[in-house]
Scaffold this motif. Structure first.
Motif, PDB file in Angstrom:
ATOM      1  N   ARG A   1      88.312-103.892 -39.992  1.00 35.59           N
ATOM      2  CA  ARG A   1      88.886-103.787 -41.542  1.00 35.59           C
ATOM      3  C   ARG A   1      88.385-102.393 -42.419  1.00 35.59           C
ATOM      4  O   ARG A   1      88.284-102.307 -43.354  1.00 35.59           O
ATOM      5  N   GLY A   2      87.114-102.024 -41.874  1.00 37.12           N
ATOM      6  CA  GLY A   2      86.473-100.938 -43.315  1.00 37.12           C
ATOM      7  C   GLY A   2      85.905-102.598 -44.327  1.00 37.12           C
ATOM      8  O   GLY A   2      86.154-101.489 -45.589  1.00 37.12           O
TER       9      GLY A   2
ATOM     10  N   LEU B   1      82.452-122.338 -45.134  1.00 31.12           N
ATOM     11  CA  LEU B   1      81.598-122.170 -46.324  1.00 31.12           C
ATOM     12  C   LEU B   1      80.385-122.210 -45.742  1.00 31.12           C
ATOM     13  O   LEU B   1      79.639-121.199 -45.943  1.00 31.12           O
ATOM     14  N   GLY B   2      79.949-122.408 -44.486  1.00 26.89           N
ATOM     15  CA  GLY B   2      79.268-122.326 -43.714  1.00 26.89           C
ATOM     16  C   GLY B   2      78.618-121.317 -43.821  1.00 26.89           C
ATOM     17  O   GLY B   2      77.041-120.869 -43.550  1.00 26.89           O
ATOM     18  N   ALA B   3      79.102-119.902 -43.997  1.00 21.12           N
ATOM     19  CA  ALA B   3      78.464-118.609 -43.498  1.00 21.12           C
ATOM     20  C   ALA B   3      78.779-117.342 -44.844  1.00 21.12           C
ATOM     21  O   ALA B   3      78.576-116.651 -45.019  1.00 21.12           O
ATOM     22  N   ALA B   4      78.898-118.450 -45.668  1.00 24.83           N
ATOM     23  CA  ALA B   4      79.206-118.005 -47.358  1.00 24.83           C
ATOM     24  C   ALA B   4      77.381-117.326 -47.706  1.00 24.83           C
ATOM     25  O   ALA B   4      78.242-116.164 -48.207  1.00 24.83           O
ATOM     26  N   LEU B   5      76.923-117.961 -47.091  1.00 24.09           N
ATOM     27  CA  LEU B   5      75.705-116.162 -47.490  1.00 24.09           C
ATOM     28  C   LEU B   5      75.565-115.541 -46.870  1.00 24.09           C
ATOM     29  O   LEU B   5      75.185-114.247 -46.977  1.00 24.09           O
ATOM     30  N   GLU B   6      75.106-115.782 -45.462  1.00 23.78           N
ATOM     31  CA  GLU B   6      76.074-113.976 -44.595  1.00 23.78           C
ATOM     32  C   GLU B   6      76.320-113.525 -44.865  1.00 23.78           C
ATOM     33  O   GLU B   6      76.525-111.985 -44.921  1.00 23.78           O
ATOM     34  N   LEU B   7      77.895-114.333 -45.115  1.00 27.60           N
ATOM     35  CA  LEU B   7      78.982-112.717 -45.704  1.00 27.60           C
ATOM     36  C   LEU B   7      78.376-112.601 -46.672  1.00 27.60           C
ATOM     37  O   LEU B   7      78.763-110.801 -46.642  1.00 27.60           O
ATOM     38  N   MET B   8      78.176-113.231 -47.860  1.00 27.71           N
ATOM     39  CA  MET B   8      77.140-112.003 -49.027  1.00 27.71           C
ATOM     40  C   MET B   8      76.668-111.352 -48.930  1.00 27.71           C
ATOM     41  O   MET B   8      76.144-110.481 -49.615  1.00 27.71           O
ATOM     42  N   ALA B   9      75.489-111.405 -47.831  1.00 25.95           N
ATOM     43  CA  ALA B   9      74.819-110.067 -47.608  1.00 25.95           C
ATOM     44  C   ALA B   9      75.049-108.784 -46.813  1.00 25.95           C
ATOM     45  O   ALA B   9      73.852-108.446 -46.661  1.00 25.95           O
ATOM     46  N   ASP B  10      76.276-109.400 -45.838  1.00 28.35           N
ATOM     47  CA  ASP B  10      77.007-108.299 -45.382  1.00 28.35           C
ATOM     48  C   ASP B  10      77.882-107.228 -45.652  1.00 28.35           C
ATOM     49  O   ASP B  10      77.960-106.219 -45.974  1.00 28.35           O
ATOM     50  N   VAL B  11      78.560-108.441 -47.512  1.00 30.85           N
ATOM     51  CA  VAL B  11      79.352-107.440 -48.541  1.00 30.85           C
ATOM     52  C   VAL B  11      79.079-108.435 -49.687  1.00 30.85           C
ATOM     53  O   VAL B  11      79.198-109.184 -49.525  1.00 30.85           O
TER      54      VAL B  11
ATOM     55  N   GLY C   1      89.212-121.980 -40.546  1.00 40.62           N
ATOM     56  CA  GLY C   1      88.267-122.040 -41.934  1.00 40.62           C
ATOM     57  C   GLY C   1      88.080-120.451 -42.389  1.00 40.62           C
ATOM     58  O   GLY C   1      87.790-120.719 -43.648  1.00 40.62           O
ATOM     59  N   ALA C   2      88.988-119.646 -42.092  1.00 43.31           N
ATOM     60  CA  ALA C   2      89.011-118.709 -43.321  1.00 43.31           C
ATOM     61  C   ALA C   2      90.132-117.834 -43.105  1.00 43.31           C
ATOM     62  O   ALA C   2      90.976-118.228 -42.583  1.00 43.31           O
ATOM     63  N   VAL C   3      90.215-117.035 -44.506  1.00 40.74           N
ATOM     64  CA  VAL C   3      91.767-115.967 -44.338  1.00 40.74           C
ATOM     65  C   VAL C   3      91.365-115.559 -45.139  1.00 40.74           C
ATOM     66  O   VAL C   3      90.830-115.728 -46.346  1.00 40.74           O
ATOM     67  N   HIS C   4      91.937-114.370 -44.989  1.00 44.05           N
ATOM     68  CA  HIS C   4      91.163-112.988 -45.496  1.00 44.05           C
ATOM     69  C   HIS C   4      92.752-112.535 -46.144  1.00 44.05           C
ATOM     70  O   HIS C   4      93.730-112.404 -45.545  1.00 44.05           O
ATOM     71  N   LEU C   5      92.848-111.572 -47.284  1.00 46.57           N
ATOM     72  CA  LEU C   5      93.483-111.041 -48.138  1.00 46.57           C
ATOM     73  C   LEU C   5      93.602-110.279 -48.445  1.00 46.57           C
ATOM     74  O   LEU C   5      92.763-109.939 -49.079  1.00 46.57           O
ATOM     75  N   ARG C   6      94.703-109.046 -47.830  1.00 49.40           N
ATOM     76  CA  ARG C   6      94.745-107.673 -48.629  1.00 49.40           C
ATOM     77  C   ARG C   6      95.656-107.820 -49.131  1.00 49.40           C
ATOM     78  O   ARG C   6      96.916-107.414 -48.995  1.00 49.40           O
ATOM     79  N   ILE C   7      95.640-107.302 -50.546  1.00 45.77           N
ATOM     80  CA  ILE C   7      97.373-107.015 -50.993  1.00 45.77           C
ATOM     81  C   ILE C   7      96.354-105.463 -51.485  1.00 45.77           C
ATOM     82  O   ILE C   7      95.847-105.146 -52.037  1.00 45.77           O
ATOM     83  N   ARG C   8      98.012-105.203 -51.806  1.00 48.17           N
ATOM     84  CA  ARG C   8      98.657-103.956 -51.987  1.00 48.17           C
ATOM     85  C   ARG C   8      99.807-103.712 -53.022  1.00 48.17           C
ATOM     86  O   ARG C   8     100.518-103.920 -52.110  1.00 48.17           O
ATOM     87  N   ASP C   9      99.307-103.295 -54.025  1.00 46.16           N
ATOM     88  CA  ASP C   9     100.916-103.344 -54.708  1.00 46.16           C
ATOM     89  C   ASP C   9     100.349-102.551 -55.768  1.00 46.16           C
ATOM     90  O   ASP C   9     100.070-101.889 -56.365  1.00 46.16           O
TER      91      ASP C   9
END
Length: 200
Positions: free
Chosen positions: A37-38, A55-65, A1-9
């Motif tokens: 991962r900082g 997307l159930g954690a979206a508001l918590e994510l936006m409060a943290d990050v 239910g979640a994917v993190h993408l770290r792009i270094r270009d």
């Protein structure tokens, strides 16, 4: 239910998430993952559909990050969590981007997120059949690599993609779990022909 993408270009660095998981998954895993991962800022968050596990954690994510941009599907659904997110964004006077098939989101000079689905104008019933399907294209001097993110798409979405993107190939396919179509059709598998499938 979640994917993190770290792009270094080159000098460009981007942090993105495709969905953010449900509340329990976020509290017991995803939050710690981001902290380790900082990550205290995301360039973008793409919400694929109204499933609370995505997307159930979206508001918590936006409060943290700090989340600079939120993207969402053009299709409405009955998700209370999704409506709550929209209300919170409106209360904060923050907009959201709406994505449909054919849209491109450049993440860096050599990395592009292509929105393949959904198009506008379809009569879709379930949230899983309204999910955003995206292809991350990474261009290097040696090759172009593609990672397909189909979230919880099922047979009807795969049939539409097969018809409209007959030459679509991917190196990696990240596949969710449709409410009624747990597997994929042989036609779709032969179309995308991934070397690796990451499945829920």
């Amino acid at each position: 239910g979640a994917v993190h993408l770290r792009i270094r270009d080159g000098a460009v660095r981007r942090e993105w998430m495709l969905d953010c998981g449900g509340a329990n998954a976020y509290r017991h895993g995803i939050r710690n993952y981001l902290r380790q991962r900082g990550i205290n800022r995301l360039d973008g968050l793409l919400l694929t559909h109204g499933d609370t596990a995505h997307l159930g954690a979206a508001l918590e994510l936006m409060a943290d990050v700090r989340v600079d941009a939120v993207y969402d599907s053009a299709y409405r659904d009955r998700s209370l969590h999704r409506r709550t997110i929209h209300s919170a964004l409106a209360d904060a006077r923050r907009g959201k981007g709406i994505v449909t098939a054919g849209d491109r989101i450049p993440l860096s000079p050599n990395v592009t997120l292509h929105i393949l689905y959904p198009p506008t104008g379809l009569a879709l019933r379930t949230a899983d059949d309204k999910t955003v399907v995206a292809c991350l294209e990474v261009r290097t001097e040696a090759a172009t690599r593609r990672i397909l993110f189909s979230s919880d798409a099922g047979f009807s979405t795969e049939a539409w993609l097969h018809e409209h993107y007959p030459g679509l190939r991917c190196d990696v396919w990240v596949k969710g779990f449709h409410a009624k179509d747990p597997l994929s059709s042989p036609e779709w598998l032969s179309t995308v022909a991934p070397s690796l499938i990451v499945a829920a």
